[in-house]
Design an enzyme around this catalytic site. Structure first.
Site, PDB file in Angstrom:
ATOM      1  N   SER A 146      33.007  42.760  28.904  1.00 22.24           N
ATOM      2  CA  SER A 146      33.366  41.475  29.519  1.00 22.24           C
ATOM      3  C   SER A 146      32.692  40.316  28.819  1.00 22.24           C
ATOM      4  O   SER A 146      33.204  39.201  28.802  1.00 22.24           O
ATOM      5  CB  SER A 146      32.939  41.454  30.988  1.00 22.24           C
ATOM      6  N   ASP A 149      40.084  35.856  35.969  1.00 19.66           N
ATOM      7  CA  ASP A 149      38.855  36.513  36.390  1.00 19.66           C
ATOM      8  C   ASP A 149      38.612  36.257  37.883  1.00 19.66           C
ATOM      9  O   ASP A 149      39.549  36.210  38.673  1.00 19.66           O
ATOM     10  CB  ASP A 149      37.694  35.986  35.527  1.00 19.66           C
ATOM     11  N   HIS A 180      31.369  36.447  37.972  1.00 18.74           N
ATOM     12  CA  HIS A 180      31.751  36.984  36.663  1.00 18.74           C
ATOM     13  C   HIS A 180      32.548  35.984  35.822  1.00 18.74           C
ATOM     14  O   HIS A 180      32.289  35.798  34.630  1.00 18.74           O
ATOM     15  CB  HIS A 180      32.557  38.258  36.917  1.00 18.74           C
TER      16      HIS A 180
END
Length: 555
Positions: free
Chosen positions: A378, A122, A189
């Site tokens: 996600s 990520d 994220h």
């Protein structure tokens, strides 16, 4: 939207000079007017195009025409599959609510993920006290210093430097529109994803992780403007214990990989090779389906073979309004909705319905740690990565295929609605973990090889099963067929003994395109082991298509 790219990945055929000699490869690329960026762990070569583009057909064709080339494909920039918006266990409906939570607490008496490392491929990791005890050494795989924002290429520091970007800073799409369309702040994220999987629990603060005794290995691949396929593929290889040139060996290989990222494309050879290697090394690969409310068959790496592809569900148990769908979906998990589908994009109208996890308040560079709700596939994928870690911690001998089958077999029906296909159902952690004590893994099989449908002809696509015992009275057949005027088609499931089960009849009044559906068949009289076939007959002329994929859950 066709996003720009600035490199190609070229795989040379084994035995050719270019496959083993950097000099030969460099000479060949130079003859085609380009330059070599680097060689990948797979042996493929990354080629510089010299500019960001959404199209490089002439150069791609030049490599395709070269008999020494096995494949060539864009080094696409993948994007995080989340809709960033804006602490505490009581807010984590996704873990415990009876309606559409994942029924996690009941599993904790049996397993908490101890001994398992989960790689989060990520944006990297921004320091957070609710995660620090769980993090092991990772790696920064961003090879482009300009995008990495750390003044170098790859290194052992997987810190998230921020993925903020100004309007148009990533080039333009095929229509000439700026990418991105507006300024974007840093998402942090990877840290949000990691918190869902393994945030410290019972520590008197913050949120609870699903596999809270597992370790998180942050691998940084997403930075300014996204992440390159070549970097992501190398991260998959390294995370699972494979060798990547120029990168020290991974001292704590992961048994589970989470990839909450992707882009709109077919599954590339580069991705499939890396995923195959990871699975062969015993690592389960979990991938977010994507947030475009489209068929997941068109999004990678969610459409690659062998991965666990995860759709997102809402707090009510419906398919989340943004989630991709289709027969390639394996399972649904909570992804949340921080706004309703009819609300203005970018607004936060229902934060209580989002997925709460670890985050950071910095708009560009890191600031104070905090907790915020996000929505997206996600957020759904790490629920399944956490569940996979619970399973492997309890039974380390499980193969990735068995992990996938157990998760699919342990679902409960979605309490709401899903049009287009949300996989086997809503994941249930307690039911799935309990099955390790009572039920041998088995069941879910798929064939993703395209088969052209002959006009006014009959074709078949096969799946071979080694599942013991008989098939189920509720055998599931997922079909994804691309074909204009689907009324032309008659579709059957053919059992190993030749018995045919009709799934779809032809119809002169059904002029819609494509067949994307899941059929239920009572095949309880059939022995599950053997070769099963999807038989497709085109009974009228004038329309064509192909079998894109199909899957079979025998029990």
């Amino acid at each position: 939207m066709n996003r720009p790219f600035e490199r190609l990945i070229v795989g040379y055929k084994p035995g050719t000079a270019e496959a083993s000699s950097d000099t030969a490869a460099s000479d060949d690329v130079r003859k085609k007017g380009k330059s070599v960026h680097r060689r990948m762990s797979s042996g493929a070569v990354v080629v510089n195009l010299g500019e960001k583009t959404a199209n490089a057909e002439n150069t791609i064709q030049a490599f395709k025409n070269d008999p020494d080339v096995a494949y060539v494909e864009p080094d696409l920039l993948m994007q995080p599959f989340a809709d960033p918006n804006d602490t505490e266990y009581s807010k984590q409906w996704d873990l415990f609510e009876a309606t559409a939570g994942m029924n996690v607490p009941g599993a904790w008496a049996s397993t908490t993920g101890a001994g398992v490392t989960v790689a989060v491929i990520d944006t990297g990791y921004v320091a957070h006290s609710d995660l620090s005890a769980r993090v092991v050494a990772g790696y920064d795989f961003v090879s482009d210093p300009a995008r990495a924002r750390d003044n170098n290429g790859r290194d052992a520091n997987a810190a998230d430097e921020g993925d903020w970007v100004a309007r148009g800073e990533c080039g333009t799409d095929a229509g000439g529109n700026p990418v991105p369309a507006q300024d974007q702040g840093s998402s942090w994220h990877g840290t949000h994803v990691a918190g869902t999987i393994a945030a410290s629990t019972n520590n008197g603060k913050g949120v609870a992780g699903i596999a809270y005794d597992a370790k998180i290995q942050p691998l940084r691949v997403l930075a300014k403007c996204g992440g390159a396929t070549s970097d992501i593929a190398d991260a998959i290889t390294w995370a699972s214990g494979g060798t990547v040139s120029g990168v020290p060996a991974n001292q704590t290989p992961a048994k589970v990989i989470n990839m909450s990222l992707g882009g709109q494309s077919s599954c590339s050879t580069t991705y499939q090779n890396a995923i195959n290697g990871a699975i062969n090394r015993g690592t389960s690969v979990v991938v977010a389906a994507g947030n475009s409310n489209m068929n997941v068959a068109n999004f990678t790496p969610a459409n690659c073979t062998g991965v666990i592809t995860v759709a997102a569900s809402s707090r009510e148990g419906n398919k989340a309004f943004y989630s991709n769908f289709g027969t390639r979906i394996d399972v649904a998990a909570p992804g949340g909705e921080t706004r309703r589908g009819t609300d203005t994009p970018g607004t936060i109208t229902t934060p209580e319905n989002g997925i709460w996890s670890t985050l950071n308040a910095g708009t560009t560079v890191p600031g104070a740690e905090n907790y915020k709700p996000y929505q997206g596939t996600s957020m759904a994928a790490p629920h399944i990565a956490g569940l996979a870690a619970l399973l492997v911690a309890k039974k380390p001998s499980l193969t990735p295929a068995q992990v996938k089958d157990l998760i699919k077999a342990g679902v409960r029906p979605l309490p709401g609605t899903c049009s287009g296909g949300c996989g086997a159902g809503l994941a249930d952690a307690t039911k799935t973990v309990a099955a390790l004590d009572t039920t041998p893994p088995g069941g879910g099989l798929e064939n993703t090889t395209d088969v052209a449908i002959v006009d006014r002809g009959t074709v078949t696509s096969s799946i071979t099963s080694t599942v013991t015992g008989n098939a189920s009275a509720t055998t599931k057949v997922g079909v994804d067929i691309v074909h204009t005027y689907r009324g032309d088609l008659v579709i059957d499931l053919v059992a190993p003994d030749g018995t045919a089960y009709r799934l779809k009849n032809s119809s002169t009044s059904d002029s819609a395109d494509n067949v994307v559906a899941t059929y239920t068949v009572n095949a309880s009289s059939e022995v599950a082991a053997g070769t099963w076939k999807l038989r497709v007959q085109d009974v009228y002329s004038g329309d064509t298509g192909y079998v894109n994929a199909w899957n079979l859950t025998l029990r």
